[in-house]
Design an enzyme around this catalytic site. Structure first.
Site, short mmCIF file in Angstrom:
data_model
loop_
_atom_site.label_atom_id
_atom_site.label_comp_id
_atom_site.label_asym_id
_atom_site.label_seq_id
_atom_site.Cartn_x
_atom_site.Cartn_y
_atom_site.Cartn_z
N ARG A 100 -10.35 -67.26 -18.74
CA ARG A 100 -10.81 -66.14 -17.91
C ARG A 100 -9.63 -65.42 -17.27
NH1 ARG A 100 -15.12 -63.08 -18.01
NH2 ARG A 100 -16.08 -64.99 -18.83
N ALA A 340 -14.69 -74.03 -13.55
CA ALA A 340 -15.85 -74.46 -14.33
C ALA A 340 -16.06 -73.53 -15.52
CB ALA A 340 -17.09 -74.55 -13.44
N HIS A 342 -17.27 -70.41 -16.23
CA HIS A 342 -16.81 -69.03 -16.29
C HIS A 342 -15.30 -68.98 -16.37
CE1 HIS A 342 -16.54 -64.71 -14.93
NE2 HIS A 342 -17.54 -64.66 -15.79
N CYS A 343 -14.65 -69.91 -15.70
CA CYS A 343 -13.18 -69.93 -15.68
C CYS A 343 -12.57 -70.20 -17.05
CB CYS A 343 -12.68 -71.00 -14.70
SG CYS A 343 -13.18 -70.75 -12.99
N ILE A 344 -13.29 -70.90 -17.93
CA ILE A 344 -12.70 -71.28 -19.21
C ILE A 344 -13.14 -70.36 -20.35
CG2 ILE A 344 -12.53 -73.68 -18.46
CD1 ILE A 344 -14.82 -74.35 -20.38
#
Length: 350
Positions: A100, A340, A342-344
């Protein structure tokens, strides 16, 4: 005049149609240590939910997976783990899996797709990992081999998790991150607003103050406020008497209720429970957030943490996406790395 907006490009909302999603296979044992295998298991389940392959017809209801692998050994393990999914592996070195923030942001325009690369400085020089600064350019190059498109590069620092758009001209962000002197010390709020408008073709920037306790990213917006439709914002309410973010969550909701969108309409603000007090193995508070969900073509995938409020949060988030299935999947092992789902992930729109 060299900005994306000048060429007619915009950042679509996440619920708009995707061509595929970019991810990276967790494989750096020196970073993940004992959490590596549990994080890999959570990653596999996340990929299955994004692809959403029908068991009877093998039809892909979700979206294709572009997965980076750091080396040939990691590639062999990823290929085996993700078999029967619509995946293309890319042998591209990377620092860690937080695409992200390290991947390019993809835009839409009348001429098709564009990729937008900002400068990356390790979340304010806190985590400088090999290859991450060059990763956006490498992913843009790999993507263009399949879908040729225009590339843009911006000379200031921004991570994708620090901005959220509603697809209709409104952008959410936070002062703790974008105005942090560890990012762009020579740029004012007015400078950054001008840059955001030129980069994403938005007309109004809405600023929240601070993020969650122990957030490595300095208050990324994708853990504290998300759009679920144009002009509709979702935030969290405190859960339990020991919620470590009780005061900041109240402030976020209060501030959102005083804001208007790019059309001049008051934001419609909704809340879901927070995960409450989530601790790691060292009894430290983790920056757990149900808002770090990923909106795929067919599903909304919500991170869960073994909290008493997991089930309620997933059910409440589902009510905002009646045309998609909403699933809750464990992300606590991935969260040990700082984020989590969304971050990846970084979506590539059609």
């Amino acid at each position: 005049m060299n900005s994306p907006s000048a060429f007619g490009y915009r950042m679509p909302a996440e619920w708009e149609k995707h061509d595929s999603v970019w991810l990276a296979w967790p494989s750096h044992s020196h970073l993940w240590q004992e959490d590596l295998e549990p994080a890999q298991e959570e990653f596999i389940e996340f990929c299955k939910a994004i692809a959403d392959v029908d068991a009877q017809s093998s039809k892909v209801r979700g979206e294709r997976l572009n997965v980076l692998v750091a080396d040939l050994e990691a590639g062999a393990k990823a290929e085996l783990a993700l078999r029967n999914l619509p995946v293309q592996l890319h042998l591209i070195p990377f620092g860690d899996i937080w695409l992200r923030d390290t991947a390019p942001i993809f835009l839409q325009g009348s001429e098709g797709l564009a990729s937008l690369r900002f400068q990356f400085n390790g979340w304010g020089e806190k985590y400088n990992l090999p290859f991450d600064r060059e990763l956006a350019a490498e992913i843009a190059k790999a993507s263009a081999q399949k879908i040729p498109h225009r590339h843009f590069s911006v000379p200031w620092v921004l991570e994708g998790g620090s901005i959220e758009v509603d697809g209709q001209g409104t952008c959410l962000t936070s002062r703790q991150c974008l105005l942090n002197p560890n990012r762009n010390p020579d740029l004012s709020q007015a400078d950054l607003e001008k840059g955001l408008k030129e980069s994403f073709a938005v007309q109004k920037i809405l600023w929240l103050n601070e993020g969650l306790l122990n957030d490595h990213t300095d208050g990324h917006i994708d853990t504290i406020a998300r759009f679920v439709a144009p002009g509709k914002a979702l935030c969290m309410r405190a859960s339990g008497s020991q919620d470590p973010n009780s005061e900041i969550l109240q402030e976020i909701e209060r501030d959102l209720r005083q804001m208007t969108d790019a059309q001049g309409q008051a934001l419609q603000v909704f809340t879901v429970p927070s995960p409450g007090k989530v601790l790691n193995f060292e009894d430290e508070v983790m920056p757990a957030s149900y808002l770090n969900f990923y909106i795929s073509n067919s599903a909304v995938i919500v991170p869960t943490y073994g909290s008493d409020w997991d089930q309620d949060a997933v059910a409440e988030i589902a009510s905002f996406f009646p045309e998609r299935r909403t699933v809750g999947l464990s992300a606590k092992s991935i969260l040990t790395g700082g984020g989590a789902f969304h971050c990846i992930s970084q979506q590539q729109p059609v």
